[in-house]
Design a protein around this motif. Structure first.
Motif, mmCIF file in Angstrom:
data_model
loop_
_atom_site.group_PDB
_atom_site.id
_atom_site.type_symbol
_atom_site.label_atom_id
_atom_site.label_comp_id
_atom_site.label_asym_id
_atom_site.label_seq_id
_atom_site.Cartn_x
_atom_site.Cartn_y
_atom_site.Cartn_z
ATOM 1 N N GLY A 44 48.678 42.936 35.016
ATOM 2 C CA GLY A 44 47.922 42.659 36.276
ATOM 3 C C GLY A 44 46.656 42.392 36.100
ATOM 4 O O GLY A 44 45.794 42.367 37.078
ATOM 5 N N GLU A 45 45.979 41.939 34.866
ATOM 6 C CA GLU A 45 44.521 41.657 34.751
ATOM 7 C C GLU A 45 44.420 40.197 34.856
ATOM 8 O O GLU A 45 43.002 39.757 35.060
ATOM 9 C CB GLU A 45 44.224 41.926 33.280
ATOM 10 C CG GLU A 45 44.440 43.440 32.976
ATOM 11 C CD GLU A 45 44.376 43.791 31.554
ATOM 12 O OE1 GLU A 45 44.250 44.974 31.085
ATOM 13 O OE2 GLU A 45 44.116 43.019 30.627
ATOM 14 N N ALA A 46 45.338 39.212 34.489
ATOM 15 C CA ALA A 46 45.071 37.852 34.524
ATOM 16 C C ALA A 46 46.247 37.082 34.960
ATOM 17 O O ALA A 46 47.478 37.627 34.979
ATOM 18 C CB ALA A 46 44.780 37.443 33.199
ATOM 19 N N VAL A 47 46.001 35.768 35.318
ATOM 20 C CA VAL A 47 46.965 34.906 35.792
ATOM 21 C C VAL A 47 47.004 33.720 34.844
ATOM 22 O O VAL A 47 45.714 33.264 34.595
ATOM 23 C CB VAL A 47 46.789 34.451 37.181
ATOM 24 C CG1 VAL A 47 47.891 33.441 37.603
ATOM 25 C CG2 VAL A 47 46.681 35.704 38.162
ATOM 26 N N PHE A 48 48.115 33.105 34.549
ATOM 27 C CA PHE A 48 47.970 31.954 33.670
ATOM 28 C C PHE A 48 47.806 30.749 34.676
ATOM 29 O O PHE A 48 48.045 30.600 35.869
ATOM 30 C CB PHE A 48 49.690 31.388 33.208
ATOM 31 C CG PHE A 48 50.249 32.481 32.142
ATOM 32 C CD1 PHE A 48 49.322 33.483 31.583
ATOM 33 C CD2 PHE A 48 51.274 32.290 31.805
ATOM 34 C CE1 PHE A 48 49.707 34.261 30.550
ATOM 35 C CE2 PHE A 48 51.869 33.125 30.891
ATOM 36 C CZ PHE A 48 51.215 33.972 30.171
ATOM 37 N N PHE A 49 46.786 30.018 34.168
ATOM 38 C CA PHE A 49 46.286 28.934 35.324
ATOM 39 C C PHE A 49 47.309 27.594 34.696
ATOM 40 O O PHE A 49 46.990 26.740 33.690
ATOM 41 C CB PHE A 49 44.751 28.521 34.787
ATOM 42 C CG PHE A 49 44.307 27.370 35.879
ATOM 43 C CD1 PHE A 49 44.041 27.825 37.105
ATOM 44 C CD2 PHE A 49 44.216 26.078 35.494
ATOM 45 C CE1 PHE A 49 43.762 26.994 38.008
ATOM 46 C CE2 PHE A 49 43.930 25.152 36.444
ATOM 47 C CZ PHE A 49 43.562 25.638 37.817
ATOM 48 N N GLY A 50 48.292 27.359 35.462
ATOM 49 C CA GLY A 50 49.099 26.389 35.231
ATOM 50 C C GLY A 50 49.806 26.274 34.146
ATOM 51 O O GLY A 50 49.994 27.510 33.565
ATOM 52 N N ASP A 51 49.983 25.214 33.346
ATOM 53 C CA ASP A 51 50.530 25.432 32.111
ATOM 54 C C ASP A 51 49.706 24.615 30.957
ATOM 55 O O ASP A 51 50.001 23.946 29.969
ATOM 56 C CB ASP A 51 51.711 24.303 32.095
ATOM 57 C CG ASP A 51 52.822 24.718 32.981
ATOM 58 O OD1 ASP A 51 53.115 25.953 32.864
ATOM 59 O OD2 ASP A 51 53.605 23.670 33.730
ATOM 60 N N VAL A 80 37.853 38.638 31.422
ATOM 61 C CA VAL A 80 38.838 38.287 32.330
ATOM 62 C C VAL A 80 39.355 39.377 33.271
ATOM 63 O O VAL A 80 39.460 38.906 34.290
ATOM 64 C CB VAL A 80 40.010 37.368 31.593
ATOM 65 C CG1 VAL A 80 41.218 37.108 32.639
ATOM 66 C CG2 VAL A 80 39.557 36.473 30.763
ATOM 67 N N ALA A 81 39.712 40.434 32.721
ATOM 68 C CA ALA A 81 40.241 41.508 33.544
ATOM 69 C C ALA A 81 39.167 41.878 34.692
ATOM 70 O O ALA A 81 39.550 42.451 35.717
ATOM 71 C CB ALA A 81 40.660 42.731 32.671
ATOM 72 N N ALA A 82 37.872 41.966 34.026
ATOM 73 C CA ALA A 82 36.749 42.399 35.291
ATOM 74 C C ALA A 82 36.286 41.235 36.329
ATOM 75 O O ALA A 82 35.248 41.572 36.799
ATOM 76 C CB ALA A 82 35.470 42.870 34.502
ATOM 77 N N GLY A 83 36.941 40.000 35.798
ATOM 78 C CA GLY A 83 36.560 38.861 36.817
ATOM 79 C C GLY A 83 35.312 38.250 36.548
ATOM 80 O O GLY A 83 34.873 37.504 37.354
ATOM 81 N N VAL A 84 34.823 38.233 35.162
ATOM 82 C CA VAL A 84 33.756 37.514 34.656
ATOM 83 C C VAL A 84 33.889 36.205 34.823
ATOM 84 O O VAL A 84 32.869 35.373 35.302
ATOM 85 C CB VAL A 84 33.349 37.968 33.388
ATOM 86 C CG1 VAL A 84 32.301 37.267 32.844
ATOM 87 C CG2 VAL A 84 33.010 39.553 33.271
ATOM 88 N N PRO A 141 41.168 35.354 35.933
ATOM 89 C CA PRO A 141 41.167 36.790 36.703
ATOM 90 C C PRO A 141 42.340 36.775 37.629
ATOM 91 O O PRO A 141 42.377 36.094 38.488
ATOM 92 C CB PRO A 141 39.552 37.067 36.974
ATOM 93 C CG PRO A 141 38.901 36.340 36.235
ATOM 94 C CD PRO A 141 39.738 35.161 36.235
ATOM 95 N N ALA A 142 42.902 38.023 37.561
ATOM 96 C CA ALA A 142 44.164 38.133 38.635
ATOM 97 C C ALA A 142 43.436 38.530 40.041
ATOM 98 O O ALA A 142 43.891 38.140 40.895
ATOM 99 C CB ALA A 142 44.968 39.021 38.352
ATOM 100 N N SER A 143 42.088 38.926 39.940
ATOM 101 C CA SER A 143 41.640 39.223 41.160
ATOM 102 C C SER A 143 41.101 37.951 41.894
ATOM 103 O O SER A 143 40.498 38.043 43.178
ATOM 104 C CB SER A 143 40.273 40.233 41.116
ATOM 105 O OG SER A 143 39.236 39.491 39.993
ATOM 106 N N TRP A 144 41.030 36.648 41.428
ATOM 107 C CA TRP A 144 40.769 35.398 42.158
ATOM 108 C C TRP A 144 41.960 35.219 42.889
ATOM 109 O O TRP A 144 42.819 34.256 42.348
ATOM 110 C CB TRP A 144 40.249 34.507 41.122
ATOM 111 C CG TRP A 144 39.195 34.516 40.416
ATOM 112 C CD1 TRP A 144 38.196 36.007 40.426
ATOM 113 C CD2 TRP A 144 38.721 34.003 39.248
ATOM 114 N NE1 TRP A 144 37.265 35.641 39.588
ATOM 115 C CE2 TRP A 144 37.288 34.306 38.988
ATOM 116 C CE3 TRP A 144 38.839 32.375 38.634
ATOM 117 C CZ2 TRP A 144 36.362 33.709 37.994
ATOM 118 C CZ3 TRP A 144 37.921 32.004 37.978
ATOM 119 C CH2 TRP A 144 36.748 32.719 37.614
#
Length: 297
Positions: free
Chosen positions: A254-261, A233-237, A171-174
């Motif tokens: 703006g809902e999520a972020v890639f975690f590394g590769d 994911v967008a809701a931060g679950v 989640p982008a909120s993290w």
């Protein structure tokens, strides 16, 4: 009355001669005379006046000649259309597909191809969880399925259509996670993860991503629908796995972020029961899939 009698009548009328008509029709003169006599007797109408030198139309024959010509033309169109259906497949075909965007599976182009090629084939589409599709194939509730999978389900044959990449996203909120370049899976050990449905393509790719991890994820809500995954994911679950194109949309929104590769690839495949390879409907679908996916490529 049959079409040969009408054709004989029209040919004699055009040539004005039984002899010439017989030559054009590649039959004998008695055969032509017999066809004309049978037609007139059946209609109870005199169509031609015959002399030793020529044959002319009666008033009734003149009135009916145009209709006879149109009847012959219509018969030809009927035969041509009927022959066009030679080899056409009829019946019903039930195809299931996983809960991904139908555009990613090329469902629309496939059905458009099938409708044009085989208008007599009635196709039922059913969308469902991967586990249900596996069971439905085994129980013959569906005839085939479009799946996202690495391995061929037991008791099936599989045609691989393409590869598909999935990404691990958070989640982008993290905001407590480090930048992507310094992200390691261990940082997610204590975070909640969205649980993947058993036997799903999501589960397979997640297993591959976690192969090198030394922890078991803390799993929360289960999801097998990619739009549901995105919403969670967008809701931060929790941490999720998304098809790369969808993950990019979520990132750009703006809902999520890639975690590394952290990525993994799987396959888009058409799956059908073993022993159905010679089924005309399955063969037709395989041919249509070849056409659709070759155009995309």
């Amino acid at each position: 009355m049959d079409i040969r009698q009408l054709r004989t009548f029209v040919t004699v009328a055009r040539f004005g001669s039984v002899t010439k008509a017989a030559e054009a029709l590649h039959v004998t003169q008695p055969a032509v005379s017999g066809q004309l006599r049978s037609l007139e007797e059946e209609l109870d109408v005199r169509l031609l006046s015959r002399t030793t030198a020529s044959v002319t139309l009666t008033q009734s024959g003149e009135a009916l000649l145009g209709r006879a010509e149109r009847a012959i033309e219509a018969f030809g169109e009927f035969v041509h259309a009927a022959r066009g259906f030679r080899g056409q497949i009829e019946g019903r075909l039930r195809i299931g597909f996983v809960m991904l965007d139908p555009a990613a599976l090329r469902v629309g182009p496939l059905l458009a191809e099938m409708v044009v090629r085989h208008p007599g084939l009635k196709i039922d589409l059913q969308v469902g969880r991967t586990s249900w599709l596996h069971d439905a194939l085994r129980s013959a509730e569906i005839d085939a399925a479009l799946l996202v999978c690495k391995k061929r389900p037991e008791g099936t044959a599989m045609k691989v259509l393409d590869e598909m990449t999935f990404r691990l996203v958070v989640p982008a909120s993290w905001h407590d996670l480090p930048e992507a370049g310094r992200a390691t899976l261990d940082l997610l050990a204590g975070k909640p993860w969205i649980r993947m449905a058993p036997r799903s393509g999501h589960q397979e790719v997640l297993d591959e991503i976690l192969r090198a991890a030394a922890f078991k994820p803390v799993e929360t809500v289960e999801a097998d629908h990619e739009q549901t995954m995105r919403a969670l994911v967008a809701a931060g679950v929790g941490v999720g796995v998304m098809r790369e194109a969808l993950a990019m949309q979520a990132r750009d929104a703006g809902e999520a972020v890639f975690f590394g590769d952290c990525t993994a690839t799987t396959q888009v495949a058409f799956v059908y029961a073993e022993g159905r390879g010679s089924d005309p409907a399955i063969q037709a679908t395989l041919a249509a899939l070849d056409a659709v996916w070759s155009r995309i490529a």
